[in-house]
Design a protein around this motif. Sequence first.
Motif, PDB file in Angstrom:
ATOM      1  N   HIS A  43     -24.271 -26.615  11.101  1.00 19.45           N
ATOM      2  CA  HIS A  43     -23.334 -27.699  10.851  1.00 19.45           C
ATOM      3  C   HIS A  43     -23.732 -28.183   9.232  1.00 19.45           C
ATOM      4  O   HIS A  43     -24.616 -28.920   9.019  1.00 19.45           O
ATOM      5  CB  HIS A  43     -23.162 -28.744  11.774  1.00 19.45           C
ATOM      6  N   LYS A  44     -22.506 -28.097   8.489  1.00 17.81           N
ATOM      7  CA  LYS A  44     -22.615 -28.553   7.135  1.00 17.81           C
ATOM      8  C   LYS A  44     -21.390 -28.743   6.599  1.00 17.81           C
ATOM      9  O   LYS A  44     -20.506 -27.887   6.611  1.00 17.81           O
ATOM     10  CB  LYS A  44     -23.340 -27.688   6.106  1.00 17.81           C
ATOM     11  N   LEU A  45     -21.222 -30.001   6.025  1.00 14.80           N
ATOM     12  CA  LEU A  45     -19.939 -30.474   5.351  1.00 14.80           C
ATOM     13  C   LEU A  45     -18.587 -29.789   6.143  1.00 14.80           C
ATOM     14  O   LEU A  45     -17.748 -29.251   5.646  1.00 14.80           O
ATOM     15  CB  LEU A  45     -19.569 -29.517   3.985  1.00 14.80           C
ATOM     16  N   ARG A  46     -18.442 -30.427   7.494  1.00 21.62           N
ATOM     17  CA  ARG A  46     -17.787 -30.223   8.513  1.00 21.62           C
ATOM     18  C   ARG A  46     -17.446 -28.801   8.866  1.00 21.62           C
ATOM     19  O   ARG A  46     -16.135 -28.476   9.476  1.00 21.62           O
ATOM     20  CB  ARG A  46     -16.210 -30.695   7.816  1.00 21.62           C
ATOM     21  N   ARG A  47     -18.223 -27.949   8.315  1.00 19.24           N
ATOM     22  CA  ARG A  47     -18.048 -26.414   9.044  1.00 19.24           C
ATOM     23  C   ARG A  47     -19.289 -26.504  10.022  1.00 19.24           C
ATOM     24  O   ARG A  47     -20.197 -26.393   9.674  1.00 19.24           O
ATOM     25  CB  ARG A  47     -18.292 -25.677   7.646  1.00 19.24           C
TER      26      ARG A  47
END
Length: 138
Positions: A43-47
């Motif tokens: 999970h990173k930057l809404r992805r």
Amino acid sequence: MQKIIQKLIRRFGTNDPFIIARGLNIHIRFEDLGKDTRGIYFHKLRRRCIFIHDKLDEPWQRFVCAHELGHDRLHPGFSRFWLDEHSFFHAGKYERQANQFAVWLLIGKDQLEEGESWYDLCKRNGIPDEMHSFFLTE
């Protein structure tokens, strides 16, 4: 945990972790993750993405998807990876919770039939033998 699972099942009309993950806009990828890793939740930057080891059989792929979906629902903001038990990484609380989530999601609304054991219920729902013990630990 049960409320979260039942809400997902109602919302998507299924307990299939692949359909639920896609419905939540979580990308699923099958990759060679090596011999010690079954799955990764990223999970990173809404992805959000679930990576599943492509050498696993279908029941294990379903379980790993459900397990990583458990990380998404129970441990927001964390990226996790799942190592086999023979590694030096201690699974800990988050991994146990994700395993419980996976077992209960895959069982869904199914119930014990007359004369059936909890082992039979888990087996009927495609839960790998090594994970049956998490059925009793909620």
